[in-house]
Design an enzyme around this catalytic site. Structure first.
Site, PDB file in Angstrom:
ATOM      1  N   CYS A  13     -53.969 -19.133   7.377  1.00 46.16           N
ATOM      2  CA  CYS A  13     -53.610 -18.801   8.760  1.00 46.16           C
ATOM      3  C   CYS A  13     -54.714 -17.881   9.249  1.00 46.16           C
ATOM      4  CB  CYS A  13     -52.262 -18.102   8.859  1.00 46.16           C
ATOM      5  SG  CYS A  13     -51.920 -17.517  10.540  1.00 46.16           S
ATOM      6  N   CYS A  27     -53.282 -14.759  11.642  1.00 49.42           N
ATOM      7  CA  CYS A  27     -52.445 -13.686  11.091  1.00 49.42           C
ATOM      8  C   CYS A  27     -51.993 -14.082   9.701  1.00 49.42           C
ATOM      9  CB  CYS A  27     -51.293 -13.326  12.016  1.00 49.42           C
ATOM     10  SG  CYS A  27     -50.320 -14.712  12.627  1.00 49.42           S
ATOM     11  N   SER A  28     -50.753 -14.522   9.559  1.00 51.41           N
ATOM     12  CA  SER A  28     -50.247 -14.778   8.211  1.00 51.41           C
ATOM     13  C   SER A  28     -49.096 -15.759   8.249  1.00 51.41           C
ATOM     14  CB  SER A  28     -49.783 -13.467   7.587  1.00 51.41           C
ATOM     15  OG  SER A  28     -48.817 -12.868   8.452  1.00 51.41           O
ATOM     16  N   CYS A  29     -49.148 -16.745   9.139  1.00 48.49           N
ATOM     17  CA  CYS A  29     -48.087 -17.743   9.184  1.00 48.49           C
ATOM     18  C   CYS A  29     -48.028 -18.430   7.814  1.00 48.49           C
ATOM     19  CB  CYS A  29     -48.358 -18.766  10.281  1.00 48.49           C
ATOM     20  SG  CYS A  29     -48.337 -18.021  11.927  1.00 48.49           S
TER      21      CYS A  29
END
Lengths: 120, 203
Positions: free
Chosen positions: B108, B111-113
């Site tokens: 991702c 961000c951090s999906c």
């Protein structure tokens, strides 16, 4: 909430394989508040992603070196902004309450539970 | 008697972010917007109950059941929900299959999906800047650092997760595992193999 398999089906690896998911309790609490506010319908997950990706794009806080702590500092910044933008709280209210907690700690004898009423 | 000892007259406040979280939490509790027991339950669930074993069960099922695998590749969200895994960050799942000559890898970049119901919360490196940028610009060297060396003619596809789509890699089933049960197969499947930064190795 998600249904999960019984944990004893895979007793050897019930959690993150590379250590704890959260390195400090406040990270877990910030995470949990975000999930609950989302589940209660206060914001869509895509809104949340916009907020946290904006924080990440703004760069790491200069006083932090630990990757997990940096990530959750972004998380907390995003949560505070989102909570304020949704009218659930406001920056002055958050700052006042943080200062009250700080005074409560300072007024509480070591070893006793810290209560907000001790803020004075 | 510690009364005369100044250090014991007060409690040192925690770190700034910890105080901010206490402020937020106490205000939201007072306003009835969150519930303390529900917060504890969420933390316990993500620390102890949801993790890559859920994803491993999905992969093992796909390896032993061709019909399930077809459903998984057609509509991953529904097929994963068949095994009981759903929830926040588990909507709109896409499963990408590794094949001879094709390796998939997930990142991702913003961000951090990450697919929480199947993989738990992401590892630290997944959230950190080096992986987020280099997985796209130089996936082969990233894989090399994870100990995965692919032949030059293997195509690498990098999938960028986002708020709308979250990817899970269906790794290749290793040779020599024909007689193994579904549970035995699941036990071999690592988290990294489902992100695409690892391969499943036969024991």
């Amino acid at each position: 909430m998600a249904e999960t398999l019984p944990i004893d089906r895979f007793p050897e690896l019930p959690r993150d394989e590379e250590g704890p998911v959260f390195s400090e309790p406040w990270q877990a609490e910030a995470f949990a508040m975000t999930v609950k506010l989302h589940e209660a319908g206060h914001f869509d997950w895509s809104e949340w992603v916009t907020y946290i990706s904006t924080e990440i794009a703004n760069g790491a806080p200069p006083d932090e070196v630990d990757d997990n702590a940096i990530y959750y500092r972004h998380w907390l910044n995003a949560l505070e902004r989102l909570v304020a933008d949704k009218g659930l709280s406001s920056p002055p209210e958050l700052v006042d309450r943080k200062d009250a907690w700080r005074r409560a700690y300072e007024n509480t004898p070591h070893g006793e539970p810290v209560e907000l009423t001790s803020a004075g | 008697m510690a009364k005369h000892d100044h250090d014991h007259e007060h409690t040192a406040p925690p770190s700034d972010p910890a105080l901010r979280v206490k402020a937020l939490e106490s205000l939201l509790l007072e306003k009835g917007l969150i519930d303390a027991a529900a917060l504890d339950e969420i933390i316990d669930t993500y620390e102890n109950k949801i993790g890559p074993r859920n994803g491993a069960a999905v992969v093992a099922r796909a390896w032993v059941d061709a019909d399930y695998k077809k459903r998984l590749l057609d509509d991953a969200t529904a097929a994963i929900a068949e095994l009981g895994f759903s929830g926040v960050q588990g909507e709109d799942m896409v499963v990408v299959e590794n094949l001879p000559g094709l390796h998939n890898m997930v990142v991702c970049t913003l961000c951090s999906c990450y697919p929480w119901p199947t993989l738990g919360l992401p590892p630290v490196w997944y959230k950190a800047a080096p992986y987020r940028s280099r997985a796209v610009s130089d996936p082969r060297s990233v894989l090399d650092e994870f100990g995965v060396t692919l032949a030059d003619d293997v195509e690498i596809r990098v999938w960028d997760s986002n708020a709308e789509l979250r990817y899970l890699v269906l790794p290749e089933r290793p040779d020599g595992t024909d007689g193994m049960s579904e549970d035995q197969l699941a036990a071999m499947v690592t988290r990294d193999s489902m992100i695409g930064t690892g391969l499943v190795q036969a024991p």
